[in-house]
Design a protein around this motif. Structure first.
Motif, PDB file in Angstrom:
ATOM      1  N   SER A  40      23.466  21.653 -22.884  1.00 57.57           N
ATOM      2  CA  SER A  40      23.868  22.795 -23.714  1.00 57.57           C
ATOM      3  C   SER A  40      23.968  22.444 -25.190  1.00 57.57           C
ATOM      4  O   SER A  40      24.335  23.306 -25.992  1.00 57.57           O
ATOM      5  CB  SER A  40      25.204  23.374 -23.221  1.00 57.57           C
ATOM      6  N   ASN A  41      23.647  21.201 -25.555  1.00 62.80           N
ATOM      7  CA  ASN A  41      23.607  20.885 -26.991  1.00 62.80           C
ATOM      8  C   ASN A  41      22.166  20.917 -27.475  1.00 62.80           C
ATOM      9  O   ASN A  41      21.229  21.072 -26.686  1.00 62.80           O
ATOM     10  CB  ASN A  41      24.269  19.534 -27.287  1.00 62.80           C
ATOM     11  N   ALA A  42      21.986  20.830 -28.786  1.00 63.06           N
ATOM     12  CA  ALA A  42      20.661  20.986 -29.382  1.00 63.06           C
ATOM     13  C   ALA A  42      19.857  19.701 -29.284  1.00 63.06           C
ATOM     14  O   ALA A  42      20.382  18.621 -29.544  1.00 63.06           O
ATOM     15  CB  ALA A  42      20.784  21.401 -30.844  1.00 63.06           C
ATOM     16  N   PRO A  43      18.577  19.797 -28.913  1.00 64.27           N
ATOM     17  CA  PRO A  43      17.715  18.615 -28.946  1.00 64.27           C
ATOM     18  C   PRO A  43      17.638  18.056 -30.365  1.00 64.27           C
ATOM     19  O   PRO A  43      17.799  18.782 -31.341  1.00 64.27           O
ATOM     20  CB  PRO A  43      16.351  19.164 -28.511  1.00 64.27           C
ATOM     21  N   GLY A  44      17.382  16.773 -30.441  1.00 66.70           N
ATOM     22  CA  GLY A  44      17.267  16.142 -31.744  1.00 66.70           C
ATOM     23  C   GLY A  44      18.541  15.467 -32.174  1.00 66.70           C
ATOM     24  O   GLY A  44      18.520  14.568 -32.997  1.00 66.70           O
ATOM     25  N   ARG A  45      19.667  15.887 -31.597  1.00 69.50           N
ATOM     26  CA  ARG A  45      20.932  15.214 -31.885  1.00 69.50           C
ATOM     27  C   ARG A  45      21.135  14.170 -30.787  1.00 69.50           C
ATOM     28  O   ARG A  45      21.751  14.436 -29.770  1.00 69.50           O
ATOM     29  CB  ARG A  45      22.071  16.225 -31.920  1.00 69.50           C
ATOM     30  N   LYS A  46      20.564  13.032 -31.000  1.00 67.69           N
ATOM     31  CA  LYS A  46      20.425  12.075 -29.919  1.00 67.69           C
ATOM     32  C   LYS A  46      21.668  11.226 -29.683  1.00 67.69           C
ATOM     33  O   LYS A  46      21.611  10.211 -29.002  1.00 67.69           O
ATOM     34  CB  LYS A  46      19.200  11.196 -30.162  1.00 67.69           C
ATOM     35  N   ALA A  47      22.782  11.600 -30.262  1.00 68.20           N
ATOM     36  CA  ALA A  47      23.987  10.809 -30.071  1.00 68.20           C
ATOM     37  C   ALA A  47      24.570  10.997 -28.674  1.00 68.20           C
ATOM     38  O   ALA A  47      25.259  10.122 -28.159  1.00 68.20           O
ATOM     39  CB  ALA A  47      25.033  11.178 -31.120  1.00 68.20           C
ATOM     40  N   CYS A  48      24.317  12.157 -28.049  1.00 70.09           N
ATOM     41  CA  CYS A  48      24.918  12.416 -26.739  1.00 70.09           C
ATOM     42  C   CYS A  48      24.145  13.495 -25.998  1.00 70.09           C
ATOM     43  O   CYS A  48      23.326  14.212 -26.568  1.00 70.09           O
ATOM     44  CB  CYS A  48      26.380  12.834 -26.897  1.00 70.09           C
ATOM     45  N   PHE A  49      24.428  13.585 -24.714  1.00 72.93           N
ATOM     46  CA  PHE A  49      24.008  14.707 -23.877  1.00 72.93           C
ATOM     47  C   PHE A  49      25.265  15.506 -23.552  1.00 72.93           C
ATOM     48  O   PHE A  49      26.293  14.926 -23.182  1.00 72.93           O
ATOM     49  CB  PHE A  49      23.367  14.237 -22.571  1.00 72.93           C
ATOM     50  N   THR A  50      25.201  16.827 -23.667  1.00 71.99           N
ATOM     51  CA  THR A  50      26.352  17.675 -23.371  1.00 71.99           C
ATOM     52  C   THR A  50      26.000  18.669 -22.273  1.00 71.99           C
ATOM     53  O   THR A  50      24.938  19.302 -22.318  1.00 71.99           O
ATOM     54  CB  THR A  50      26.805  18.442 -24.629  1.00 71.99           C
ATOM     55  N   VAL A  51      26.873  18.797 -21.281  1.00 69.35           N
ATOM     56  CA  VAL A  51      26.722  19.812 -20.243  1.00 69.35           C
ATOM     57  C   VAL A  51      27.980  20.671 -20.232  1.00 69.35           C
ATOM     58  O   VAL A  51      29.068  20.219 -20.587  1.00 69.35           O
ATOM     59  CB  VAL A  51      26.491  19.191 -18.847  1.00 69.35           C
ATOM     60  N   SER A  52      27.811  21.929 -19.857  1.00 76.64           N
ATOM     61  CA  SER A  52      28.938  22.867 -19.773  1.00 76.64           C
ATOM     62  C   SER A  52      29.106  23.249 -18.309  1.00 76.64           C
ATOM     63  O   SER A  52      28.205  23.839 -17.713  1.00 76.64           O
ATOM     64  CB  SER A  52      28.659  24.106 -20.630  1.00 76.64           C
ATOM     65  N   VAL A  53      30.241  22.896 -17.746  1.00 79.30           N
ATOM     66  CA  VAL A  53      30.456  23.032 -16.305  1.00 79.30           C
ATOM     67  C   VAL A  53      31.534  24.068 -16.032  1.00 79.30           C
ATOM     68  O   VAL A  53      32.687  23.897 -16.459  1.00 79.30           O
ATOM     69  CB  VAL A  53      30.846  21.680 -15.682  1.00 79.30           C
ATOM     70  N   LYS A  54      31.165  25.128 -15.339  1.00 80.27           N
ATOM     71  CA  LYS A  54      32.140  26.134 -14.929  1.00 80.27           C
ATOM     72  C   LYS A  54      32.907  25.617 -13.718  1.00 80.27           C
ATOM     73  O   LYS A  54      32.315  25.100 -12.766  1.00 80.27           O
ATOM     74  CB  LYS A  54      31.430  27.445 -14.582  1.00 80.27           C
ATOM     75  N   HIS A  55      34.235  25.764 -13.747  1.00 80.00           N
ATOM     76  CA  HIS A  55      35.049  25.299 -12.630  1.00 80.00           C
ATOM     77  C   HIS A  55      35.000  26.305 -11.485  1.00 80.00           C
ATOM     78  O   HIS A  55      35.543  27.404 -11.586  1.00 80.00           O
ATOM     79  CB  HIS A  55      36.494  25.081 -13.076  1.00 80.00           C
ATOM     80  N   GLN A  56      34.325  25.930 -10.419  1.00 75.86           N
ATOM     81  CA  GLN A  56      34.295  26.740  -9.202  1.00 75.86           C
ATOM     82  C   GLN A  56      35.396  26.222  -8.278  1.00 75.86           C
ATOM     83  O   GLN A  56      35.425  25.035  -7.944  1.00 75.86           O
ATOM     84  CB  GLN A  56      32.929  26.618  -8.510  1.00 75.86           C
ATOM     85  N   GLN A  57      36.286  27.107  -7.858  1.00 70.64           N
ATOM     86  CA  GLN A  57      37.434  26.672  -7.056  1.00 70.64           C
ATOM     87  C   GLN A  57      37.008  25.941  -5.784  1.00 70.64           C
ATOM     88  O   GLN A  57      37.671  25.009  -5.337  1.00 70.64           O
ATOM     89  CB  GLN A  57      38.307  27.890  -6.703  1.00 70.64           C
ATOM     90  N   GLN A  58      35.904  26.364  -5.188  1.00 70.81           N
ATOM     91  CA  GLN A  58      35.417  25.725  -3.965  1.00 70.81           C
ATOM     92  C   GLN A  58      34.331  24.695  -4.251  1.00 70.81           C
ATOM     93  O   GLN A  58      33.731  24.161  -3.325  1.00 70.81           O
ATOM     94  CB  GLN A  58      34.863  26.800  -3.002  1.00 70.81           C
ATOM     95  N   GLY A  59      34.069  24.436  -5.508  1.00 73.21           N
ATOM     96  CA  GLY A  59      33.005  23.505  -5.870  1.00 73.21           C
ATOM     97  C   GLY A  59      33.532  22.088  -5.994  1.00 73.21           C
ATOM     98  O   GLY A  59      34.339  21.781  -6.885  1.00 73.21           O
ATOM     99  N   GLU A  60      33.088  21.207  -5.120  1.00 78.00           N
ATOM    100  CA  GLU A  60      33.596  19.832  -5.113  1.00 78.00           C
ATOM    101  C   GLU A  60      33.226  19.096  -6.400  1.00 78.00           C
ATOM    102  O   GLU A  60      34.056  18.390  -6.981  1.00 78.00           O
ATOM    103  CB  GLU A  60      33.036  19.084  -3.897  1.00 78.00           C
ATOM    104  N   MET A  61      31.982  19.291  -6.851  1.00 79.46           N
ATOM    105  CA  MET A  61      31.532  18.589  -8.051  1.00 79.46           C
ATOM    106  C   MET A  61      32.246  19.109  -9.301  1.00 79.46           C
ATOM    107  O   MET A  61      32.757  18.330 -10.114  1.00 79.46           O
ATOM    108  CB  MET A  61      30.020  18.745  -8.209  1.00 79.46           C
ATOM    109  N   SER A  62      32.285  20.426  -9.484  1.00 78.15           N
ATOM    110  CA  SER A  62      32.923  20.978 -10.681  1.00 78.15           C
ATOM    111  C   SER A  62      34.422  20.685 -10.688  1.00 78.15           C
ATOM    112  O   SER A  62      35.011  20.440 -11.737  1.00 78.15           O
ATOM    113  CB  SER A  62      32.663  22.482 -10.796  1.00 78.15           C
TER     114      SER A  62
END
Length: 202
Positions: A40-62
């Motif tokens: 979810s961040n802009a390409p070209g900013r190579k300092a990090c990778f960003t992900v946006s994770v919605k908390h699903q109550q039944q979702g083990e990973m989230s």
């Protein structure tokens, strides 16, 4: 959630819309867990990778990411991959239709655009519950050619139609300006399967 390489290596090139596979290693569990997340961040900013994770109550990973993952924890990430890529040099209008967390590739795409250059009309139809509101307001201010149509299925008491959101209910093909179709706009859809199927049919 943002990730940086533990060895300080430069991150690989990638394009808005691509995803990584994130693998975590919960303590006390014999196996790791993994899931694909669009960056979810802009390409070209190579300092990090960003992900946006919605908390699903039944979702083990989230649930693990929201409740257990700590700053400094090590995870495994694949290089970004995927064919859901929006070209930044389109001449035709670009129409993005997002449902819920399906907004993430479009946040990445809009953040990657050169704010100083002119370009085609940008339309974002977003079916959501107040997610990314502040970030979209900032992008709208920076990109005058961006038109945002918010569709709330459950407006809150303080929400004002015409200001906070434009329509209630679900996104349907009837909401799309017919001029965009006649102008041969490029359409990109990301969201729940039933929403995408209904819009494609419409």
């Amino acid at each position: 959630v943002s990730f940086i390489p533990v060895d300080g290596a430069q991150l690989p090139d990638w394009q808005a819309g691509q995803a990584v596979i994130l693998r975590v290693f919960p303590k006390g569990k014999p196996e790791s867990m993994c899931r694909a997340y669009t960056l979810s961040n802009a390409p070209g900013r190579k300092a990090c990778f960003t992900v946006s994770v919605k908390h699903q109550q039944q979702g083990e990973m989230s649930s693990f990411i929201h409740q257990n993952l700590q700053v400094g924890d090590e995870v495994a990430l694949t290089a970004p991959d995927g064919s859901f890529v929006i070209p930044t040099n389109s001449v035709a209008p670009v129409v993005m239709i997002a449902g819920g967390i399906g907004i993430t590739p479009f946040i990445s795409y809009l953040s990657s655009l050169d704010m100083t250059h002119e370009g085609p009309e940008l339309w974002l139809y977003y079916g959501n519950r107040h997610s990314f509101r502040k970030q979209l307001e900032i992008l709208s201010q920076r990109l005058p050619r961006l038109n945002i149509v918010n569709v709330y299925d459950n407006p809150r008491p303080g929400d004002e139609q015409g200001k906070s959101y434009q329509h209630t209910g679900m996104i349907t093909a009837a909401l799309i300006d017919e001029k965009l179709v006649s102008n041969r706009a490029r359409f990109y859809l990301c969201g729940p399967g039933p929403m995408v199927s209904a819009l494609e049919g419409g």
